[in-house]
Design an enzyme around this catalytic site. Structure first.
Site, PDB file in Angstrom:
ATOM      1  N   THR A 179       0.839  -1.187   0.000  1.00  0.00           N
ATOM      2  CA  THR A 179       0.000   0.000   0.000  1.00  0.00           C
ATOM      3  C   THR A 179       0.877   1.241   0.000  1.00  0.00           C
ATOM      4  OG1 THR A 179      -1.605   1.309   1.235  1.00  0.00           O
ATOM      5  CG2 THR A 179      -0.228  -0.167   2.545  1.00  0.00           C
ATOM      6  N   GLU A 322      -4.689  -2.898   4.681  1.00  0.00           N
ATOM      7  CA  GLU A 322      -4.290  -3.484   5.968  1.00  0.00           C
ATOM      8  C   GLU A 322      -5.405  -4.304   6.606  1.00  0.00           C
ATOM      9  OE1 GLU A 322      -3.631  -0.473   4.892  1.00  0.00           O
ATOM     10  OE2 GLU A 322      -1.755   0.341   5.675  1.00  0.00           O
ATOM     11  N   LYS A 431      -5.980  10.992  -2.124  1.00  0.00           N
ATOM     12  CA  LYS A 431      -6.472   9.856  -2.902  1.00  0.00           C
ATOM     13  C   LYS A 431      -7.197  10.350  -4.152  1.00  0.00           C
ATOM     14  CE  LYS A 431      -7.517   5.212  -1.836  1.00  0.00           C
ATOM     15  NZ  LYS A 431      -8.259   4.229  -1.070  1.00  0.00           N
TER      16      LYS A 431
HETATM   17  P1  AMP Z   1      -6.418   1.396   0.472  1.00  0.00           P
HETATM   18  O1  AMP Z   1      -5.552   0.670   1.419  1.00  0.00           O
HETATM   19  O2  AMP Z   1      -5.687   1.891  -0.738  1.00  0.00           O
HETATM   20  O3  AMP Z   1      -7.629   0.601   0.110  1.00  0.00           O
HETATM   21  O4  AMP Z   1      -6.934   2.716   1.194  1.00  0.00           O
HETATM   22  C1  AMP Z   1      -7.621   2.673   2.417  1.00  0.00           C
HETATM   23  C2  AMP Z   1      -8.042   4.058   2.801  1.00  0.00           C
HETATM   24  O5  AMP Z   1      -8.945   4.595   1.826  1.00  0.00           O
HETATM   25  C3  AMP Z   1      -8.779   4.195   4.108  1.00  0.00           C
HETATM   26  O6  AMP Z   1      -7.918   4.201   5.224  1.00  0.00           O
HETATM   27  C4  AMP Z   1      -9.497   5.526   3.907  1.00  0.00           C
HETATM   28  O7  AMP Z   1      -8.621   6.621   4.117  1.00  0.00           O
HETATM   29  C5  AMP Z   1      -9.868   5.484   2.437  1.00  0.00           C
HETATM   30  N1  AMP Z   1     -11.233   4.955   2.250  1.00  0.00           N
HETATM   31  C6  AMP Z   1     -11.582   3.701   1.893  1.00  0.00           C
HETATM   32  N2  AMP Z   1     -12.933   3.593   1.798  1.00  0.00           N
HETATM   33  C7  AMP Z   1     -13.454   4.789   2.117  1.00  0.00           C
HETATM   34  C8  AMP Z   1     -14.789   5.320   2.219  1.00  0.00           C
HETATM   35  N3  AMP Z   1     -15.864   4.588   1.946  1.00  0.00           N
HETATM   36  N4  AMP Z   1     -14.917   6.610   2.605  1.00  0.00           N
HETATM   37  C9  AMP Z   1     -13.840   7.377   2.879  1.00  0.00           C
HETATM   38  N5  AMP Z   1     -12.561   6.949   2.787  1.00  0.00           N
HETATM   39  C10 AMP Z   1     -12.363   5.672   2.414  1.00  0.00           C
END
Ligand code: AMP
Length: 535
Positions: A179, A322, A431
């Site tokens: 990640t 994670e 993001k």
């Molecule tokens: P990843 O490991 O790339 O899937 O990113 C995870 C992170 O994405 C989380 O810790 C959040 O910061 C963000 N994230 C994932 N889903 C959501 C959601 N439904 N709403 C807001 N942020 C999200």
């Protein structure tokens, strides 16, 4: 005293054995760029995975070796997943959108011994071969590949399908996902057989993904993103039909959904926005679609309303690499029938509730647990049997406290009914379209540009990409520097899609007492800045 029950290790290959035995003719469909459709089924995937496991052993790979893939979503990639795991390997799905230095870093850090890739990435693979220090074999999924490479189809054709999966403890690792949603270098999350299997059992349940043997699942989320949201495992577990596409053009996706009778799909908000725009402009509909899972970033209200108005259940999901990756999903509550349409929509805009297996709490800056009052926002922490304990080969050691709580880097409020509402992020990343941009990397690259004294990268809301970076720059005294000069400089250091949408010159930037950039204040100030690129 022992109980009276049998036992077998909770290993992932049992999922494929079950799919082969009980749902062998259920299809796996792959649409490739150019329109070619390849059809297989769970029995075919199992047979090919056994052949591949034999081929991997013949190439000298052994239990625990890391096996990389750099590929889009398709059936051959799925075979590589199960073949690699079946021979005891650790499948390492590489994010195709990373830039060269990151790709070099993670394959070397993972010590991948072999890399499977799509011919579309051949130029990238040829470019990086001299910098990848541990990869001994390259296998092209769809062609002969570069000089000295192996062909996936030829490898399988040379093998029989007589093979017994490598057995072992259920806590052995089977998959590695990096990640970049953290500061510093990307970090590896090492999934285990047991954690993956019980996560899949949770994922199929009604309030989560509601998967069954009748489901036709189109994962739009890439297979390299957080284990493809684990859909290759959970769909196999119920014997559902899997539909893959390497082409994300909305019209192509819409045709595919109709032609294959897609009932379930999952992906980040950016892809749904494009699909909705297309469906509206072309006067089409969503076919048999009954459920869409939206996650990775917050699902916008209008998007949730669009789908629900058309009878499609929205599962607003929050999770992270994670967490294997599922943490919460919004599903109807016990008092659903008593809620008005507006109340339901309010509920769906939040990130949902945990399934059994995930625990959440929020804490303040001093680590005091906050009440679940829907108002107190604090650092969101989580724990459970499919949640990280330690990053792969990371000198930092365990990333949990003495009670197993892992700090997600998200800021949230928990409501009295357990619903999670993400309000902010404490991690310094942006993001965009479901992929991470490191603001610190952007800032460090920017201060290397002549004339730049200090820089801060901040995420600004964007209707298509969810967030885009802008760069706030303090010029060096008495020096001239143009936005174009900074962009040209950055282009040599970061991926093109990382480049800030706008560069704003400021007289000074706010700092904390210890001299660090005060990012919270800047994020607050610029979150709703109107980008000309968003018009
Ligand atoms: P990843 O490991 O790339 O899937 O990113 C995870 C992170 O994405 C989380 O810790 C959040 O910061 C963000 N994230 C994932 N889903 C959501 C959601 N439904 N709403 C807001 N942020 C999200």
């Amino acid at each position: 005293m022992l109980g009276g029950m049998q036992d077998w290790p909770l290993r992932v290959m049992r999922i494929l054995d079950h799919a082969e035995r009980e749902h062998g003719t259920r299809e796996i469909v792959s649409l490739h760029a150019g329109g070619e459709k390849v059809r297989s089924d769970w029995a075919g995937v199992a047979r090919d995975a056994r052949k591949l496991a034999r081929a991997l052993e013949r190439l000298g790979l052994r239990k625990g070796d890391r096996i990389g893939t750099l590929a889009m979503n398709h059936g051959r990639h799925l075979v590589a997943w199960y073949g690699a795991i079946g021979m005891g390997g650790v499948l390492h799905t590489v994010n195709t959108r990373l830039f060269d230095d990151q790709l070099v870093y993670i394959a070397n850090h993972a010590e991948d011994r072999i890399l499977f890739y799509d011919s579309g990435f051949a130029p990238l693979v040829e470019r990086l071969k001299p910098r990848w220090t541990s990869i001994e074999h390259y296998v092209c999924f769809d062609g002969p590949g570069g000089p000295g490479d192996l062909s996936f189809d030829a490898l399988l054709a040379a093998e029989g399908d007589d093979y017994a999966w490598v057995e072992g403890d259920e806590r052995e690792p089977m998959m590695l996902c990096y990640t970049s949603g953290t500061t510093g270098n990307p970090k590896g999350v090492l999934y285990e057989h047991r954690s993956t299997l019980i996560h899949a059992m949770m994922q199929i349940s009604p309030d989560i993904f509601d998967l069954s043997a009748r489901s036709v699942v189109l994962p739009v989320v890439p297979m390299f993103h957080a284990a493809g949201w684990a859909l290759p495992f959970s769909t196999a577990m119920v014997g559902g039909k899997l539909v893959y596409s390497t082409d994300y053009t909305p019209g192509v996706m819409c045709d595919l959904m109709h032609d294959e009778g897609v009932t379930h799909t999952a992906g980040v908000p950016t892809v749904w926005l494009a699909l909705i725009n297309y469906v509206e402009a072309a006067g089409r509909d969503l076919g048999r679609l009954g459920s869409v899972h939206i996650g990775g970033s917050a699902a916008p209200r209008a998007m949730i309303q669009y789908f629900t108005d058309r009878g499609v259940r929205v599962g607003h999901a929050w999770g992270m690499t994670e967490m294997s990756p599922l943490g919460t999903v919004g599903a109807a509550t016990g008092d659903w029938d008593d809620l008005s349409a507006e109340q339901r929509l309010d509920y769906m805009c939040k990130q949902g509730r945990v399934p059994f297996g995930v625990e959440l709490r929020t804490v303040d800056e001093e680590g005091r647990v906050l009440p679940r009052d829907g108002r107190s926002a604090g650092r969101l922490q989580t724990r459970g049997p499919w949640i990280i304990r330690q990053y792969f080969q990371d000198p930092g050691g365990e990333v949990i406290d003495e009670d197993n709580w892992f700090d997600t880097g998200d800021v949230a409020a928990l409501h009295p009914n357990g619903v999670l509402q993400i309000t902010d992020r404490s991690k310094d990343v942006i993001k965009s379209g479901g992929e991470w941009i490191s603001s610190i990397d952007l800032e460090n690259a920017a201060v290397g540009c002549p004339g730049v004294a200090e820089a801060a990268a901040v995420g600004v809301r964007h209707p298509k990409w969810d967030e885009r970076p802008i760069l706030l720059v303090v010029r060096k005294e008495g020096q001239e520097v143009t936005p174009q000069a900074i962009l040209d400089h950055l282009a040599g250091h970061v991926a093109k899609w990382w480049l800030p949408d706008e560069i704003l010159f400021v007289d000074s930037l706010p700092h904390t007492a210890t001299g660090k950039l005060l990012k919270t204040a800047l994020r607050e100030q610029y979150r709703d800045y109107r980008l000309s690129s968003a018009a």
